[in-house]
Design an enzyme around this catalytic site. Structure first.
Site, PDB file in Angstrom:
ATOM      1  N   ASP A  84      64.311 -17.233  -5.405  1.00  0.00           N
ATOM      2  CA  ASP A  84      63.265 -17.240  -4.374  1.00  0.00           C
ATOM      3  C   ASP A  84      62.850 -18.662  -4.032  1.00  0.00           C
ATOM      4  OD1 ASP A  84      62.175 -17.759  -6.827  1.00  0.00           O
ATOM      5  OD2 ASP A  84      60.353 -16.580  -6.504  1.00  0.00           O
ATOM      6  N   ASP A 106      58.459 -22.013  -3.415  1.00  0.00           N
ATOM      7  CA  ASP A 106      58.867 -20.920  -4.303  1.00  0.00           C
ATOM      8  C   ASP A 106      57.908 -19.756  -4.061  1.00  0.00           C
ATOM      9  OD1 ASP A 106      60.370 -20.109  -6.968  1.00  0.00           O
ATOM     10  OD2 ASP A 106      58.248 -19.588  -7.210  1.00  0.00           O
ATOM     11  N   LEU A 107      58.404 -18.521  -4.046  1.00  0.00           N
ATOM     12  CA  LEU A 107      57.575 -17.340  -3.774  1.00  0.00           C
ATOM     13  C   LEU A 107      56.752 -16.959  -4.991  1.00  0.00           C
ATOM     14  CD1 LEU A 107      60.076 -15.092  -1.753  1.00  0.00           C
ATOM     15  CD2 LEU A 107      58.425 -16.770  -0.900  1.00  0.00           C
TER      16      LEU A 107
END
Length: 622
Positions: free
Chosen positions: A536, A493-494
């Site tokens: 994301d 996950d960003l």
């Protein structure tokens, strides 16, 4: 085809006519039988009325005799008894004589002087005399003659004609002044025969009076009296069950009768009324004769008219069929020329004999170029021999086949068609033609592939979506299970992606995700899978690795690739990634569990501050 269809129509018409005749016969038989049953039921009702009237007549006579005996039993003066005898005979024509018996059964007084001194044997009387009964009547066997003095008891060796003179002795017992009085009344059967014949003429039937033990006492018919059982055993059995009912009988020289019996309660007699069955059905036979006389010509006329009508209908139908076939041939020719689907007609050896304009438009071959050549001129080489053999087998078994086929145009281009093949056979079942239809579905297949791609890939990045990811992950697990290898799943996950959307806009955020997908694609091997789950979140599946160490190495490469700056519309954008690692089969037993544990490991990495990775080690920590 036409002769066979005509033959089928003739057979159907013949069957219809047979069914019509059969229905008429069945219906006529039903009506005839129904009317016969009605006539027989009417005969039973009339016979029952006669039996009831005759039973009442016999009962009245017996009741009169019983009351007369009770009256005479109270008289002790022998001279007065004789006077009373004479007066009774004058008033009661159904009696021939009255006789008084002593204790030994000898006649001591009688209305007929010749009877005095005669011994009366009461052994054959029914029911047997019972001295304990207060009052009763017992019936003896029939006698020939007018009275005891000049007669004899009938027997099988000395029968009495039914119309001959005779009498029936009736033993009557009464109690008066403390003593039992026995009298014998000689019943005159002629009066009863006359009464029976008055209401039931001999031409229609006859009546019988029997004892309860079945002995025939008198009849208005022609049966001789023998003192023996006259079919009375069956009547005796029925009388034990009911007091009245039907009595199957065949009397008078084999003539069947409709018989109804009634018991003469409370006396030991039964009356049977016989109606001749043939007489009862005489009216029915006349009506049936009229019905057959009128119905048979009517049925034959209807069949003749039906035959004429059928032939006319057949002729009109043949004319219409010829006109329809001509119109159909014109229509088929028009359709063949104008239909958008390519149509090819081959002979039994698959040589092309005709094509339509659509065939030329789709394949590029003109009619002159295609005619006489084998249909294999369209073969693309894409399909295997097994596919072609299966198609020919289905054609041979069912006479039809259809499916998707890849063919080659004249210019060498491959195109996809939905191809249908139908065989045309002659009357002997031999294949004489094959009609092949070709619908060009190349554009449709391309559109279907595009739709399928959209259904299984992320619209923004073009990466596989969750559905395709799970399918591939399931296949990976199934494969490595047999190879004793491992599957590593990276769930990342960003970090700091939300500020990019908030500050620079969603357009920049979308461009960032697209550029990231392209950058990460360079880190993925050909057998591995990179997918976007949404937002994301990304997943990377590493195929057939030895241990989790390979996943750690790739995770570090991913982390480094993500933190490299992105230049979007003049903006320098930097993000990082939190990565969770899970291993099959060490951590999970199926794809859903593996994805869940990698997700949890990612949150464990994010809890450490992000921009790092964590290997799943349970809920207590990474």
């Amino acid at each position: 085809m036409i002769p066979r269809r005509a033959l089928s129509a003739d057979i159907a018409f013949a069957i219809l006519m047979i069914m019509a005749v059969g229905a008429a016969i069945v219906g006529g038989t039903y009506v005839i039988q129904r009317e016969k049953n009605i006539a027989l039921n009417d005969a039973v009702e009339r016979s029952a009325l006669h039996a009831r009237a005759f039973e009442e007549h016999v009962n009245r006579n017996l009741e009169t005799i019983r009351k007369l005996v009770d009256f005479l039993a109270a008289e002790s003066d022998s001279e007065l008894i004789h006077v009373h005898y004479q007066l009774a005979l004058l008033q009661l024509p159904f009696l021939r004589s009255l006789s008084l018996l002593d204790e030994s059964g000898r006649i001591v007084a009688s209305s007929s002087g010749g009877n005095i001194g005669r011994q009366v044997a009461i052994e054959d009387y029914f029911p047997p005399p019972d001295s304990t009964a207060a009052a009763s009547l017992s019936i003896g066997l029939p006698w020939a003659g007018r009275d005891f003095a000049d007669g004899h008891q009938v027997s099988t060796t000395n029968p009495l004609p039914a119309e001959g003179l005779g009498f029936i002795p009736i033993l009557c017992r009464s109690y008066a002044n403390g003593r039992e009085v026995r009298m014998v009344a000689s019943l005159n059967p002629a009066t009863m025969r006359a009464y029976f014949s008055q209401w039931l003429p001999p031409a229609e039937g006859f009546a019988e009076v029997l004892r309860r033990d079945g002995v025939l006492l008198l009849t208005s018919g022609k049966t001789s009296l023998t003192g023996a059982h006259q079919g009375g055993l069956e009547l005796t059995r029925r009388l034990r069950q009911t007091e009245t009912g039907r009595y199957p009988a065949e009397q008078e020289g084999g003539r069947k009768t409709v018989a109804v019996f009634r018991a003469t309660l409370p006396y030991p007699l039964a009356v049977v009324s016989h109606l001749y069955r043939d007489q009862a059905l005489a009216g029915w036979r006349q009506e049936i004769g009229r019905l057959l006389w009128l119905g048979t010509p009517a049925l034959l006329g209807i069949l003749s008219l039906a035959t004429v009508f059928y032939r006319r209908v057949r002729r009109i139908a043949a004319e219409r069929e010829a006109a329809r076939r001509r119109a159909y041939e014109r229509l088929a020719a028009t359709v063949f020329e104008t239909v958008l689907e390519a149509v090819v007609v081959t002979d039994g050896q698959q040589r092309i004999v005709a094509v339509n304009p659509a065939f030329t438009r789709i394949t590029g071959y003109s009619a002159d170029e295609a005619t006489g050549r084998n249909l294999g001129l369209l073969a693309s080489g894409y399909h295997t021999e097994e596919f072609i053999r299966s198609m020919r087998q289905e054609l041979a078994a069912q006479g039809r086949w259809e499916g998707e086929v890849r063919n080659r145009r004249k210019n060498g281009e491959i195109f996809v068609v939905w191809q249908s093949v139908s065989q045309v056979r002659d009357d002997n079942g031999r294949v004489v033609h094959e009609v092949v239809g070709l619908s060009d579905i190349t554009d449709y297949c391309a559109e279907a592939d595009r739709i399928s791609h959209l259904a299984h890939h992320d619209l923004l990045t073009g990466l596989p979506n969750r559905a395709l990811l799970l399918d591939r992950l399931r296949q990976e697990i199934h494969q490595v299970r047999r190879e004793d290898r491992h599957v590593v799943l990276l769930f990342f996950d960003l970090d700091k992606f939300k500020p990019v959307n908030d500050q620079l806009g969603h357009t920049v955020g979308d461009r960032l995700l697209q550029m990231l997908a392209a950058r990460l694609g360079q880190e993925v091997r050909s057998g591995d899978t990179l997918a976007r789950l949404g937002g994301d979140e990304f997943v990377m599946v590493l195929h057939a690795v030895k241990n989790v160490r390979a996943g750690v190495v790739v995770a570090e490469k991913v982390r480094q690739a993500v933190e490299q700056p992105f230049w979007i519309d003049g903006h320098r954008v930097t993000v990082s990634a939190s990565i969770g690692i899970a291993l099959y089969p060490d951590h999970a037993s199926d794809e859903e569990q593996l994805l869940s544990y990698a997700d949890k490991a990612m949150y464990q990495a994010k809890a450490k501050g992000g921009n790092c990775f964590a290997v799943w080690q349970g809920d207590d920590g990474a």
